[in-house]
Design a protein around this motif. Structure first.
Motif, mmCIF file in Angstrom:
data_model
loop_
_atom_site.group_PDB
_atom_site.id
_atom_site.type_symbol
_atom_site.label_atom_id
_atom_site.label_comp_id
_atom_site.label_asym_id
_atom_site.label_seq_id
_atom_site.Cartn_x
_atom_site.Cartn_y
_atom_site.Cartn_z
ATOM 1 N N LEU A 24 13.116 -0.537 42.203
ATOM 2 C CA LEU A 24 13.867 0.343 41.315
ATOM 3 C C LEU A 24 13.006 0.812 40.138
ATOM 4 O O LEU A 24 13.026 1.978 39.749
ATOM 5 C CB LEU A 24 15.110 -0.381 40.784
ATOM 6 C CG LEU A 24 15.926 0.378 39.741
ATOM 7 C CD1 LEU A 24 16.670 1.542 40.385
ATOM 8 C CD2 LEU A 24 16.920 -0.543 39.049
ATOM 9 N N LEU A 25 12.231 -0.117 39.574
ATOM 10 C CA LEU A 25 11.392 0.208 38.409
ATOM 11 C C LEU A 25 10.069 0.870 38.808
ATOM 12 O O LEU A 25 9.296 1.292 37.950
ATOM 13 C CB LEU A 25 11.109 -1.065 37.603
ATOM 14 C CG LEU A 25 12.328 -1.743 36.977
ATOM 15 C CD1 LEU A 25 11.940 -3.075 36.353
ATOM 16 C CD2 LEU A 25 12.980 -0.844 35.940
ATOM 17 N N LYS B 79 1.325 -8.441 34.903
ATOM 18 C CA LYS B 79 1.439 -7.105 35.504
ATOM 19 C C LYS B 79 2.492 -6.239 34.808
ATOM 20 O O LYS B 79 2.796 -5.153 35.263
ATOM 21 C CB LYS B 79 1.754 -7.250 36.993
ATOM 22 C CG LYS B 79 0.626 -7.969 37.744
ATOM 23 C CD LYS B 79 0.994 -8.281 39.174
ATOM 24 C CE LYS B 79 -0.097 -9.117 39.830
ATOM 25 N NZ LYS B 79 0.294 -9.575 41.173
ATOM 26 N N GLY B 80 3.056 -6.756 33.703
ATOM 27 C CA GLY B 80 3.901 -5.935 32.849
ATOM 28 C C GLY B 80 5.396 -5.974 33.080
ATOM 29 O O GLY B 80 6.132 -5.184 32.506
ATOM 30 N N ARG B 81 5.874 -6.892 33.903
ATOM 31 C CA ARG B 81 7.302 -6.894 34.252
ATOM 32 C C ARG B 81 8.221 -6.907 33.028
ATOM 33 O O ARG B 81 9.165 -6.129 32.943
ATOM 34 C CB ARG B 81 7.641 -8.090 35.137
ATOM 35 C CG ARG B 81 9.138 -8.166 35.415
ATOM 36 C CD ARG B 81 9.535 -9.372 36.230
ATOM 37 N NE ARG B 81 9.043 -9.262 37.596
ATOM 38 C CZ ARG B 81 9.396 -10.090 38.560
ATOM 39 N NH1 ARG B 81 10.237 -11.080 38.304
ATOM 40 N NH2 ARG B 81 8.921 -9.947 39.790
ATOM 41 N N VAL B 82 7.955 -7.796 32.069
ATOM 42 C CA VAL B 82 8.822 -7.909 30.882
ATOM 43 C C VAL B 82 8.883 -6.573 30.145
ATOM 44 O O VAL B 82 9.959 -6.097 29.771
ATOM 45 C CB VAL B 82 8.328 -9.039 29.946
ATOM 46 C CG1 VAL B 82 9.043 -8.991 28.593
ATOM 47 C CG2 VAL B 82 8.532 -10.401 30.607
ATOM 48 N N CYS B 83 7.731 -5.948 29.963
ATOM 49 C CA CYS B 83 7.674 -4.662 29.250
ATOM 50 C C CYS B 83 8.464 -3.580 29.967
ATOM 51 O O CYS B 83 9.279 -2.878 29.356
ATOM 52 C CB CYS B 83 6.221 -4.212 29.090
ATOM 53 S SG CYS B 83 5.251 -5.254 27.993
ATOM 54 N N GLU C 208 -1.792 -1.641 34.260
ATOM 55 C CA GLU C 208 -2.051 -0.217 33.996
ATOM 56 C C GLU C 208 -1.679 0.645 35.200
ATOM 57 O O GLU C 208 -1.130 1.730 35.048
ATOM 58 C CB GLU C 208 -3.532 -0.018 33.637
ATOM 59 C CG GLU C 208 -3.864 -0.362 32.197
ATOM 60 C CD GLU C 208 -3.232 0.591 31.187
ATOM 61 O OE1 GLU C 208 -2.806 1.704 31.551
ATOM 62 O OE2 GLU C 208 -3.142 0.214 30.009
ATOM 63 N N SER C 209 -1.959 0.137 36.380
ATOM 64 C CA SER C 209 -1.600 0.856 37.600
ATOM 65 C C SER C 209 -0.076 0.988 37.701
ATOM 66 O O SER C 209 0.445 2.050 38.047
ATOM 67 C CB SER C 209 -2.162 0.113 38.815
ATOM 68 O OG SER C 209 -1.715 0.706 39.995
ATOM 69 N N ASN C 210 0.631 -0.085 37.357
ATOM 70 C CA ASN C 210 2.099 -0.035 37.351
ATOM 71 C C ASN C 210 2.601 1.016 36.355
ATOM 72 O O ASN C 210 3.562 1.734 36.637
ATOM 73 C CB ASN C 210 2.682 -1.405 36.973
ATOM 74 C CG ASN C 210 2.762 -2.351 38.154
ATOM 75 O OD1 ASN C 210 2.925 -1.930 39.289
ATOM 76 N ND2 ASN C 210 2.643 -3.635 37.874
ATOM 77 N N ARG C 211 1.943 1.103 35.206
ATOM 78 C CA ARG C 211 2.397 2.005 34.147
ATOM 79 C C ARG C 211 2.356 3.469 34.603
ATOM 80 O O ARG C 211 3.175 4.283 34.193
ATOM 81 C CB ARG C 211 1.539 1.814 32.890
ATOM 82 C CG ARG C 211 2.131 2.472 31.651
ATOM 83 C CD ARG C 211 1.443 1.971 30.405
ATOM 84 N NE ARG C 211 0.053 2.355 30.356
ATOM 85 C CZ ARG C 211 -0.383 3.529 29.900
ATOM 86 N NH1 ARG C 211 0.472 4.427 29.450
ATOM 87 N NH2 ARG C 211 -1.657 3.809 29.884
ATOM 88 N N HIS D 174 3.149 4.641 37.418
ATOM 89 C CA HIS D 174 4.259 4.966 38.327
ATOM 90 C C HIS D 174 5.627 4.545 37.800
ATOM 91 O O HIS D 174 6.638 5.028 38.289
ATOM 92 C CB HIS D 174 4.034 4.296 39.690
ATOM 93 C CG HIS D 174 2.689 4.605 40.272
ATOM 94 N ND1 HIS D 174 2.372 5.832 40.801
ATOM 95 C CD2 HIS D 174 1.570 3.850 40.373
ATOM 96 C CE1 HIS D 174 1.114 5.811 41.214
ATOM 97 N NE2 HIS D 174 0.604 4.627 40.964
ATOM 98 N N ALA D 175 5.658 3.638 36.831
ATOM 99 C CA ALA D 175 6.912 3.022 36.387
ATOM 100 C C ALA D 175 7.882 4.037 35.787
ATOM 101 O O ALA D 175 7.464 4.981 35.108
ATOM 102 C CB ALA D 175 6.619 1.934 35.359
ATOM 103 N N VAL D 176 9.176 3.808 36.020
ATOM 104 C CA VAL D 176 10.185 4.712 35.478
ATOM 105 C C VAL D 176 10.234 4.661 33.944
ATOM 106 O O VAL D 176 10.606 5.637 33.310
ATOM 107 C CB VAL D 176 11.591 4.435 36.068
ATOM 108 C CG1 VAL D 176 11.643 4.776 37.539
ATOM 109 C CG2 VAL D 176 12.013 2.995 35.846
ATOM 110 N N SER D 177 9.833 3.526 33.360
ATOM 111 C CA SER D 177 9.856 3.416 31.892
ATOM 112 C C SER D 177 8.438 3.409 31.311
ATOM 113 O O SER D 177 8.224 2.969 30.180
ATOM 114 C CB SER D 177 10.601 2.142 31.468
ATOM 115 O OG SER D 177 9.996 1.003 32.060
ATOM 116 N N GLY D 178 7.477 3.911 32.074
ATOM 117 C CA GLY D 178 6.066 3.843 31.691
ATOM 118 C C GLY D 178 5.704 4.505 30.372
ATOM 119 O O GLY D 178 4.773 4.079 29.685
ATOM 120 N N ARG D 179 6.443 5.534 29.976
ATOM 121 C CA ARG D 179 6.108 6.250 28.737
ATOM 122 C C ARG D 179 6.337 5.403 27.483
ATOM 123 O O ARG D 179 5.740 5.650 26.461
ATOM 124 C CB ARG D 179 6.922 7.536 28.626
ATOM 125 C CG ARG D 179 6.465 8.638 29.553
ATOM 126 C CD ARG D 179 7.063 9.976 29.154
ATOM 127 N NE ARG D 179 8.383 9.852 28.557
ATOM 128 C CZ ARG D 179 9.529 10.055 29.204
ATOM 129 N NH1 ARG D 179 9.522 10.404 30.461
ATOM 130 N NH2 ARG D 179 10.680 9.920 28.588
#
Length: 198
Positions: free
Chosen positions: A11-12, A61-65, A90-93, A95-100
Motif C-alpha cells: 500500500l505504501l 529502510k524507513g518504515r516508521v517514517c 532512499e530507493s523506497n523514498r 516510490h513511496a506514497v508519502s515520500g515527499r
C-alpha cells in the motif's frame, strides 16, 4: 483494519520487511522494522500530528517514517549509519506514497545535530546505552537552542534503556502505550514509553 506486513508495504509502495544484522555489533543493533500493528497504535495515540516533525533513530529502510507520514501527515526524518540500508531507504523514498514528506540522513546518531523543528523522536533499540547518552545530549542541545515540546518514544525498551532514561534529569516520564495485546505471547517489553524533555 489489520493489514499484514506485506500488505502495508504494498500500500505504501515500499519494501521494508525482513531483518538485517550484517553490520550489527555491541554498539549498533540489527535492523528490524517495527511491526505495522505497533505503528498503527502509535499513529492513533494523538501524540503525532501534521504539525510535527518526527526523527526516527536507526531508521533502516524507513518504515516508521513512511507509515507515520502517511497516517498522520507529519514530516519525518530518518537517520541511518549503514550505507547499504540507507540506499534501500532512499530507493523506497522514490516510490513511496508519502515520500515527499520524508527525508533521510546517512550519519551516526551521536554526530547528528538535531534540527530545531524536531518535536518527536522514535527509538526501537537502535544502539547501545553509551550511544543513547550521546544522542540525548544532542537532543538537549537542540531543545536549549529552541525550547519546545519534544517527546521521546521508546518502543520495546530494554532494562538498560529504562534505567538510563529514569536517571536523566532533563527527562520526564509522560505515558506508556501498551502493545502487549497485539501479540499472542505476553511480553512486558511490548510497550512504548513516552518521555518529554524538560
Amino acid at each position: 483494519m489489520n493489514q499484514t506486513e506485506s500488505q502495508w508495504d504494498k500500500l505504501l509502495k515500499i519494501k521494508t520487511t525482513g531483518r538485517d544484522d550484517s553490520r550489527s555489533d555491541q554498539y549498533r543493533y540489527p535492523y528490524e522494522p517495527t511491526q505495522y500493528l505497533v505503528l498503527e497504535r502509535l499513529a492513533n495515540s494523538g501524540l503525532i500530528s501534521k504539525k510535527n516533525t518526527v526523527l526516527d533513530y536507526g531508521t533502516g529502510k524507513g518504515r516508521v517514517c513512511f507509515y507515520l507520514s502517511y497516517q498522520t501527515r507529519c514530516r519525518s526524518v530518518g537517520m541511518e549509519y549503514d550505507e547499504r540500508i540507507f540506499s534501500a531507504a532512499e530507493s523506497n523514498r522514490e516510490h513511496a506514497v508519502s515520500g515527499r514528506r520524508v527525508s533521510f540522513e546517512l550519519t551516526g546518531a551521536e554526530e547528528y545535530a538535531v534540527p530545531t523543528d524536531v518535536g518527536r523522536c522514535y527509538f526501537f533499540n537502535p544502539f547501545s546505552v553509551e550511544i543513547l547518552q550521546k544522542v540525548l545530549a544532542r537532543i538537549y542541545e537542540s531543545y536549549y537552542e529552541n525550547p519546545r515540546e519534544i517527546l521521546l518514544m521508546f518502543y520495546y525498551p530494554s532494562e538498560e534503556y529504562i534505567s538510563c532514561l529514569m536517571t536523566e534529569e532533563a527527562l520526564m516520564f509522560v505515558d506508556e502505550i501498551s502493545t502487549e495485546d497485539l501479540f499472542e505471547v505476553k511480553n512486558e517489553r511490548e510497550r512504548i514509553l513516552i518521555f518529554s524533555v524538560e
